[in-house]
Structures are given as structure tokens and as C-alpha cells.
Design a protein around this motif. Structure first.
Motif, PDB file in Angstrom:
ATOM      1  N   GLY A  82       2.920  -8.365  -1.684  1.00 40.05           N
ATOM      2  CA  GLY A  82       2.764  -7.340  -2.827  1.00 40.05           C
ATOM      3  C   GLY A  82       1.221  -6.913  -2.687  1.00 40.05           C
ATOM      4  N   GLY A 128       1.103  -3.808  -1.434  1.00 39.77           N
ATOM      5  CA  GLY A 128       1.148  -2.666  -1.183  1.00 39.77           C
ATOM      6  C   GLY A 128       1.078  -2.349   0.395  1.00 39.77           C
ATOM      7  N   LYS A 129       1.173  -2.706   1.212  1.00 37.90           N
ATOM      8  CA  LYS A 129       1.339  -2.085   2.355  1.00 37.90           C
ATOM      9  C   LYS A 129       2.163  -1.716   3.066  1.00 37.90           C
ATOM     10  CE  LYS A 129       1.058  -6.459   4.485  1.00 37.90           C
ATOM     11  NZ  LYS A 129       0.962  -7.314   2.797  1.00 37.90           N
ATOM     12  N   SER A 130       3.793  -2.523   2.784  1.00 36.48           N
ATOM     13  CA  SER A 130       4.790  -0.841   2.346  1.00 36.48           C
ATOM     14  C   SER A 130       4.815  -0.240   2.016  1.00 36.48           C
ATOM     15  CB  SER A 130       6.004  -2.557   1.831  1.00 36.48           C
ATOM     16  OG  SER A 130       5.702  -3.051   3.199  1.00 36.48           O
ATOM     17  N   THR A 131       3.688  -0.175   0.678  1.00 37.87           N
ATOM     18  CA  THR A 131       3.997   0.984  -0.259  1.00 37.87           C
ATOM     19  C   THR A 131       3.087   2.046   0.529  1.00 37.87           C
ATOM     20  OG1 THR A 131       4.735  -0.196  -1.574  1.00 37.87           O
ATOM     21  CG2 THR A 131       3.343   1.938  -1.982  1.00 37.87           C
TER      22      THR A 131
HETATM   23  N1  LIG Z   1      10.946   1.009  -6.022  1.00 34.39           N
HETATM   24  C1  LIG Z   1      10.062  -0.185  -6.424  1.00 34.39           C
HETATM   25  N2  LIG Z   1       9.588  -0.100  -7.881  1.00 34.39           N
HETATM   26  C2  LIG Z   1       9.272  -0.941  -8.782  1.00 34.39           C
HETATM   27  N3  LIG Z   1       7.344  -2.140  -8.049  1.00 34.39           N
HETATM   28  C3  LIG Z   1       8.320  -1.847  -6.494  1.00 34.39           C
HETATM   29  C4  LIG Z   1       9.192  -1.238  -6.090  1.00 34.39           C
HETATM   30  N4  LIG Z   1       8.867  -1.262  -4.567  1.00 34.39           N
HETATM   31  C5  LIG Z   1       7.397  -1.620  -4.215  1.00 34.39           C
HETATM   32  N5  LIG Z   1       7.373  -1.980  -5.870  1.00 34.39           N
HETATM   33  C6  LIG Z   1       6.182  -3.326  -5.663  1.00 34.39           C
HETATM   34  O1  LIG Z   1       5.154  -2.771  -5.181  1.00 34.39           O
HETATM   35  C7  LIG Z   1       4.166  -3.694  -4.750  1.00 34.39           C
HETATM   36  C8  LIG Z   1       3.356  -3.709  -3.679  1.00 34.39           C
HETATM   37  O2  LIG Z   1       5.301  -3.504  -2.724  1.00 34.39           O
HETATM   38  P1  LIG Z   1       4.763  -3.581  -1.258  1.00 34.39           P
HETATM   39  O3  LIG Z   1       4.127  -2.912  -1.027  1.00 34.39           O
HETATM   40  O4  LIG Z   1       6.268  -3.700  -0.777  1.00 34.39           O
HETATM   41  O5  LIG Z   1       3.448  -5.178  -1.209  1.00 34.39           O
HETATM   42  P2  LIG Z   1       3.686  -5.521   0.704  1.00 34.39           P
HETATM   43  O6  LIG Z   1       4.750  -4.529   1.677  1.00 34.39           O
HETATM   44  O7  LIG Z   1       1.745  -5.991   1.213  1.00 34.39           O
HETATM   45  O8  LIG Z   1       3.798  -7.111   0.478  1.00 34.39           O
HETATM   46  C9  LIG Z   1       5.184  -4.924  -5.313  1.00 34.39           C
HETATM   47  O9  LIG Z   1       4.405  -5.403  -6.305  1.00 34.39           O
HETATM   48  C10 LIG Z   1       6.767  -4.767  -5.317  1.00 34.39           C
HETATM   49  O10 LIG Z   1       7.136  -5.991  -6.489  1.00 34.39           O
END
Ligand SMILES: Nc1ncnc2c1ncn2[C@@H]1O[C@H](COP(=O)(O)OP(=O)(O)O)[C@@H](O)[C@H]1O
Ligand SMILES: [Mg+2]
Lengths: 425, 281
Positions: free
Chosen positions: A84, A86-89
Motif C-alpha cells: 500500500g 504506492g510502489k505498483s502505482t
Molecule cells: N484504482 C484505484 N482506486 C483507488 N485506490 C487505489 C487504486 N489503485 C490503488 N489504490 C490505492 O493506492 C494505494 C497504493 O497502492 P499500490 O501502489 O498498489 O501499493 P503497493 O504496490 O506499494 O502495495 C493503496 O492504498 C491502494 O488501495
């Protein structure tokens, strides 16, 4: 501008909280509502994908914010952080899957991203048909796949099954094939999310090797998200730590990993911390705090398989104890007890304690595989339970190099490693 | 030395940058996506090929019975038996309706892919528009069969047959862009579509000749009618098999203009919405 590969300035990505639920907004619903309150409702719907909302912005969540970094050609940048963070984001922004809300990204060179293994695989198609489909999805042309086809098949190690529909593959075979394709994209910039978490250990090794090869090629750049701390230390030339959507630490991978393991508690509040909720006992000899420490006796919140670790139990005693006992139970995710650390047996002689203080339990080589473990604790005076706490805290363990061989066993989760050596006579 | 590509990503820069060059670079992906759909369909069902025939064939039979025999609708093409007349409309209609249905829901079904990989998203609704052409070709066997049965021989208009086919493809692609992007935001849009499609079929000159509109409602209505692209497409397709009848160029022109507007606005809307797809899906 010495060979810049990626330049990220002030990057931010905001999601509307509840977007996922609200997207279920239906046409019929919005038509009916629109008839009732035409203007307001139209605004609401059409704002679903905009961020300038009128009501103050408390339903906006920044998954990434104020991110600035540069990556030069030939670097392997590790990105670590809790779930959570934000790495994947960040990777999705870099690979143009989703659009930034603010800021700017500049990319020099052809990018391929691997956020998942086997994207678009179709179970009905044969292995070789899937190689072409998956390859083109990842941005290769038919010609490029033709040229790599034999290497891909050989790398996968499942030559015999190329004409078999993928639905008849075992999950391991699927991963092998998918990785084989991914390993041969050979772009200038490769972006990889935590995909190495799947697949058998031996094949993972092969993939890491291939990645090293890619990284070693002149001018190739790799961005690599992983929970595998050993891989980050071994493969990356530099690392960044993401916390709550922003970069909070950057530098040599060893330093960043170290910092991360020490500070994970502050990083995210999803770490349970210590909870005394489930407590029983007569209260005469109680736990006041519990911490994990590293070899340097610094508190850490995330442990690494194979590390030199200490468990620190702080206590308080109301009366002088006749015969104090400290007992720590470690449970896996099925709540089975897989470790029982107790002074009665492991402490030589009789335990004598001051009225208040702490005891340290030393685990020279943490044998737990990556996963989340529950810690229970029990303090006794002889056989009287003075304090018993279930679910005192969560022990979070990340991958580490247990055997000191640079190789990592991660086909299993949530288990124990047996310390051993092989001898060849 | 080759100049290296520099990509700038900014808010509003449009992630899928729908420039033609980019789509062209991914043409092999479109090819393999189409191939996947066709292979999967015909691998999965033993009767794969048969289905592409049975469905329109039954429709032709029912139309012939209800409209041709009971209601006594007369084809406006001399010498053309009603079953051939209706098959010439049912077949392009079936293609239109199937490809539009799939294109409309394509983004929702492909969300697992496009939230993980970047490629021009427009390929997704385009895939069924192409893959259903295979069904179109197969179901044309019905035509061949019927014409042989009724000993009906098409005239030299047949050289124009690809023009109305192109018009159907253009219409279903254009509407596919609109509906697929709307469906990502409004999840029940597909219900709206399945409700609309039968209505659209009865409005189109499938069971009756378009000239009926001219007869009953006059010239202005007739030309307005052609704004519905399937009017020009079906009439054009039908007439290209006729003997001694001029191609309805005015209808085809009006319908093509309208299809082009839908197509271009569809691309515009798709491009506008594209940046939100990954966040919404
Ligand atoms: N499409 C979306 N809509 C709303 N919130 C999102 C969406 N995608 C990711 N998030 C939120 O953004 C945050 C970062 O997610 P993510 O980048 O997947 O983290 P990580 O890869 O570091 O675990 C999380 O809290 C997640 O719930
Ligand atoms: Mg992630």
C-alpha cells in the motif's frame, strides 16, 4: 545530462476514495437520479473521473505524491516499501497504464513493464500460440518473437508441451512459460513489479540470473520492486524507499534495506504494534512492552529470514517472584504453533529477575520463512499464569539469505528453515 | 545512430496517445488478439463453424415465414425470392449486432490485461470488429446455398459488395468505441445495449425494403432514415446482389457520412476517456 533514462519530477497520483464502489454507478440509476436532481447528479457522475471535486477534497487519496528521482542508463533501481506504499502505482505511472494527476515523467528509451506474469494468457491456446499473444501484448512484434522463439522455448524448459493447450499445464509450467517470454523482451528500460514472488525457487533463480544479465548489458536500465531484501541487495545498484506514497529514503541498497527494516513501524500504521487486548492472568508479573531488535540492538519491525534477531520482553513484577517463567509462542497464519521459546528449558539455571526490566531472547539465525506470524506470550510464577496475551504482536518476516549462499528458498511460505550444511566427501 | 525515443508523461498528455503510428506499431497485437478470438471460438465448440450458420439461418427461416409468407412483404428487387432478400440483410445485421455486442463489453472483459500492460487500448474494441468478420464470411455460405437453391444469380452490381461491408465495419467500430468507453463508467450500459439492439434491428430494413419508408413517409423521411448507417449498409449489400437495380448511392453516401461521424467522434470520446480506464476498471 549524463545518459538519463528516467526523470521523474513532482509526480503525484490521486485516486478518489470509493471510486471502486462508485464506479458501480449505473446508467439507469443515474438517469433516474438525473430526473430528480438534474444538475447536481450530472456533476457527480461526470466528476467520478475528475479530481476537482467541489466538496473540499477529503475523499481524495494520494497513492503517490511529490516523487522526484532520476535513473541513469545501466542502473538497477530497487523500490521497496510496505504494502500500500504506492510502489505498483508508481510503476503503473511509469509504464503509462494510468495517468499522473500532477508532475512529469521523462523517459528515454523503449520501456517494457512486467507488473504481472502471463498477462493475457489464454487457457484454450497452445503454449506456442500464447508465446505470440503474450509477446505482442508486452510490445514485441511478430518478427521479434520469431527471432526469439527458440530461446524462449528453451528457457521455459517445457519444449515438449508447446502444442498443448495451456489449460492442461500445471501452474508451475504456466509461470515458466510466462517468465520465458518476459525474460526475452529485452527492452532498454525494464520495469518489474513483485512478479518473482511466484514460481519455484530454482526457476526464480534462473530469472534473477537473466535479470542480472539484462542489467549487465550496456545501457540497460531496470526498475525492480521486491519484498526480497536479499535480491534487492544483490541486484540493485541503488534503492528507494516509498512510504505513504512518497520517497523517504534513497541510496545504497544495503542502507535503504537497513533503514526500511528498522523503521517500518513508523512507515505504516498497518503494523499491529503491541496489543494487550486478549489478556488473562493474575497480573502479578506482566508484560509492559515487546520489541524485535536487530544484531545492533536497534528496534526493527520487519525481520529478515536468517538475520541475527532479538526479542525484547519488558516486564513489571508486583511481588518478588519465586520462580519466574517467560514463554513466547509463535504461530503461523493457520494459528498453528511453530515455535515455543521458553526460559524454563532454554535458560540455563534459574531465572532471577529485578522487579522491573527486560529480558532478551536471542535468535542467532531467524529460521522463519517470509510471512506474518502471530506472537503470544505467557508469564508465570512457577505454574501460576500471571499474564497471558494472545496476539500480542505480529512478526513480519521478509525474504533473506538464510544459508549465506546467496540463494533463497521461497517456494514455501510461513514455515521453518532447518539450519544445515551439505558435505561432499 | 538511431535517435532514441523520448516519452513525456504528464497529466492530460493522454496515456494511450492514439496516434496512428503507435497503433500501427502494435498491429501484430491486433492480429494475435483477433486470431485468439477466432481460434478459441472454433476450438471450444465442436460446432463452432456451424453456429455461425445456424443462428442466421433460423432467423432467415422465421423472417421468411412471418414477413414473407404471413405478412406478405414483397422484396423491391425483381426476381429475388424473399428468403434470399432477408438473408442479404440478416447476415450483415448478425455481424453488426455480434461485433457491437462484443466490442461494447470488450473493455470490461479485458480489464485484467490493460490494468497491467500498456498498449493502445483502442485495439481492444477493434478486436471483435475484425474477429467477427470470420463469422460474417462463414455465414455468407448461407447466401451461396440459398442462391443455388432458388437458382438466383446476382448481377454485375456484385463488384460493389465490399463498399457496404466496409460501411458495416465502420459503423460497428465507431459505435463500439462509444459503447465500450461508456460501459466502463456505466456498468449497466450493456443492458441498455441488449435492449436497444432488437429495436435497432426492427428499425433497420432487415425484414422489409427501405423503399417502403419512401413510399409511406416520403422523400425527406427516407433521407433522414439513411442517417442510420445500417440503412445504407443493408440496402447497399442487398442491392449489390440485385439484377437490374441501380445501387442506392444516395443512401450509401448519407449512411457513410453518418458512420464516419460516429467513427471519428467515437475515437475522440475513447481517447478522452482512455486515461481513466485503468482507474475505473
Ligand atoms: N484504482 C484505484 N482506486 C483507488 N485506490 C487505489 C487504486 N489503485 C490503488 N489504490 C490505492 O493506492 C494505494 C497504493 O497502492 P499500490 O501502489 O498498489 O501499493 P503497493 O504496490 O506499494 O502495495 C493503496 O492504498 C491502494 O488501495
Ligand atoms: Mg504492489
Amino acid at each position: 545530462m549524463q545518459n538519463l533514462a528516467i526523470k521523474v519530477s513532482n509526480l503525484g497520483k490521486a485516486y478518489r476514495i470509493g471510486l471502486k464502489e462508485k464506479k458501480q454507478e449505473t446508467l439507469a440509476g443515474s438517469i433516474i437520479a438525473a430526473l430528480k436532481a438534474p444538475l447536481r447528479n450530472f456533476r457527480k457522475i461526470s466528476n467520478l473521473n475528475k479530481l476537482q471535486n467541489q466538496d473540499g477534497g477529503d475523499d481524495i487519496f494520494w497513492a503517490n505524491r511529490n516523487i522526484n528521482f532520476e535513473v541513469y542508463k545501466g542502473e538497477v533501481l530497487g523500490i521497496i516499501g510496505k504494502n500500500g506504499a504506492g510502489k505498483s502505482t508508481l510503476l503503473k505511472l511509469l509504464s503509462r497504464i494510468t495517468e499522473p494527476t500532477e508532475g512529469r515523467i521523462e523517459i528515454h528509451g523503449k520501456v517494457a513493464s512486467l507488473l504481472e506474469v502471463g498477462t493475457g494468457f489464454n487457457p484454450e491456446l497452445t503454449g506456442s500460440e500464447n508465446i505470440y499473444l503474450n509477446g505482442t501484448i508486452l510490445g514485441l512484434t511478430r518478427k521479434e518473437i520469431d527471432a526469439r522463439y527458440n530461446d524462449i522455448v528453451e528457457f521455459s524448459g517445457i519444449e515438449k508441451f508447446m502444442e498443448t493447450p495451456v489449460k492442461r499445464y500445471s501452474s508451475g509450467m504456466k509461470v515458466r512459460l510466462a517468465f520465458a517470454v518476459a525474460a526475452h523482451i529485452d527492452p532498454e528500460i525494464l520495469i518489474i513489479d513483485e512478479v518473482l514472488a511466484v514460481g519455484d525457487a530454482e526457476f526464480q533463480k534462473k530469472c534473477l540470473g537473466k535479470m542480472q544479465e539484462v542489467a549487465g548489458k550496456a545501457g540497460r536500465t531496470v526498475l525492480f520492486v521486491s519484498h526480497d531484501m536479499a535480491a534487492v541487495k544483490n541486484l540493485c545498484t541503488r534503492a528507494i524507499l516509498l512510504q505513504n506514497g512518497s520517497i523517504t529514503y534513497e541510496g545504497h541498497p544495503n542502507d535503504v534495506v537497513d533503514y526500511y527494516l528498522r523503521n517500518a513501524a513508523m512507515i505504516q500504521n498497518d503494523t499491529a504494534g503491541v496489543s494487550f487486548e486478549n489478556r488473562k492472568g493474575n497480573g502479578k508479573f506482566i508484560v509492559t512492552n515487546f520489541e524485535f531488535l536487530n544484531a545492533a540492538h536497534q528496534p526493527v519491525v520487519v525481520l529478515e529470514t536468517g538475520m541475527d534477531a532479538f526479542l525484547k520482553v519488558s516486564y513489571k513484577s508486583l511481588e518478588k517472584s519465586p520462580n519466574p517463567v517467560v514463554n513466547i509462542l509463535i504461530r503461523n497464519s493457520y494459528q498453528q504453533i511453530i515455535g515455543n521459546l521458553l526460559t524454563r528449558i532454554a535458560f540455563p539455571g534459574v531465572l532471577k529477575l529485578a522487579p522491573e526490566g527486560y529480558v532478551l531472547c536471542h535468535i542467532p539465525k531467524l529460521p522463519f520463512l517470509p510471512g506474518r506470524y502471530t506472537i503470544d506470550i505467557m508469564l508465570k510464577h512457577d505454574y501460576d499464569v500471571t499474564d497471558q496475551i494472545e496476539g500480542l504482536t505480529i512478526m513480519e518476516v521478509e525474504k533473506g539469505d538464510f544459508y549465506g549462499t546467496g540463494k533463497i528458498q521461497d517456494s514455501m511460505k510461513d514455515g521453518l528453515l532447518v539450519d544445515h550444511q551439505w558435505q561432499v566427501i | 545512430m538511431q535517435k532514441e525515443p523520448v516519452v513525456i508523461i504528464e497529466p492530460g498528455s493522454g496515456i494511450g496517445s492514439m496516434n496512428l503510428k503507435e497503433v500501427w506499431r502494435y498491429k501484430d497485437l491486433l492480429y494475435y488478439m483477433v486470431l485468439r478470438d477466432v481460434t478459441v471460438l472454433y476450438k471450444q465448440t465442436v460446432l463452432g463453424f456451424a453456429w455461425a450458420i445456424i443462428n442466421p439461418l433460423f432467423q432467415v427461416l422465421i423472417f421468411s415465414l412471418v414477413f414473407g409468407t404471413l405478412a406478405g412483404v414483397k422484396p423491391d428487387i425483381s426476381g429475388m425470392p424473399y428468403p434470399v432478400f432477408s438473408a442479404l440483410a440478416v447476415i450483415p445485421w448478425t455481424y453488426f449486432s455480434n461485433s457491437l455486442n462484443l466490442a461494447g463489453s470488450s473493455l470490461i472483459s479485458a480489464s485484467a490485461i490493460f490494468t497491467k500492460v500498456y498498449f493502445p487500448r483502442i485495439i481492444i474494441p477493434l478486436t471483435p470488429v475484425f474477429s467477427k468478420l470470420v463469422d460474417f464470411a462463414i455465414s455468407s455460405l448461407i447466401l451461396a446455398g440459398m442462391m443455388a437453391w432458388f437458382k438466383y444469380q446476382p448481377g454485375h452490381n456484385i463488384v460493389f459488395v465490399l463498399i457496404p461491408v466496409l460501411l458495416v465495419v465502420l459503423s460497428s467500430a465507431g459505435l463500439g468505441f462509444w459503447i465500450s468507453s461508456l460501459s466502463v463508467q456505466y456498468r449497466d450500459f450493456k443492458f441498455a445495449l441488449s435492449f436497444m439492439l432488437p429495436i435497432l434491428m426492427y428499425v433497420a430494413p432487415v425484414a422489409f425494403p427501405a423503399t417502403l419508408v419512401l413510399e409511406k413517409l416520403g422523400n425527406t423521411a427516407f433521407h433522414l432514415y439513411a442517417l442510420y448507417p445500417m440503412v445504407g449498409a443493408i440496402e447497399g449489400f442487398r442491392t449489390s446482389f440485385a439484377v437490374g437495380k441501380e445501387m442506392p448511392w444516395n443512401l450509401i453516401a448519407i449512411s457513410s457520412a453518418s458512420a464516419l461521424v460516429i467513427f471519428i467522434s467515437g475515437i475522440w470520446y475513447f481517447k478522452k476517456m482512455e486515461r481513466h480506464f485503468a482507474d475505473l476498471a
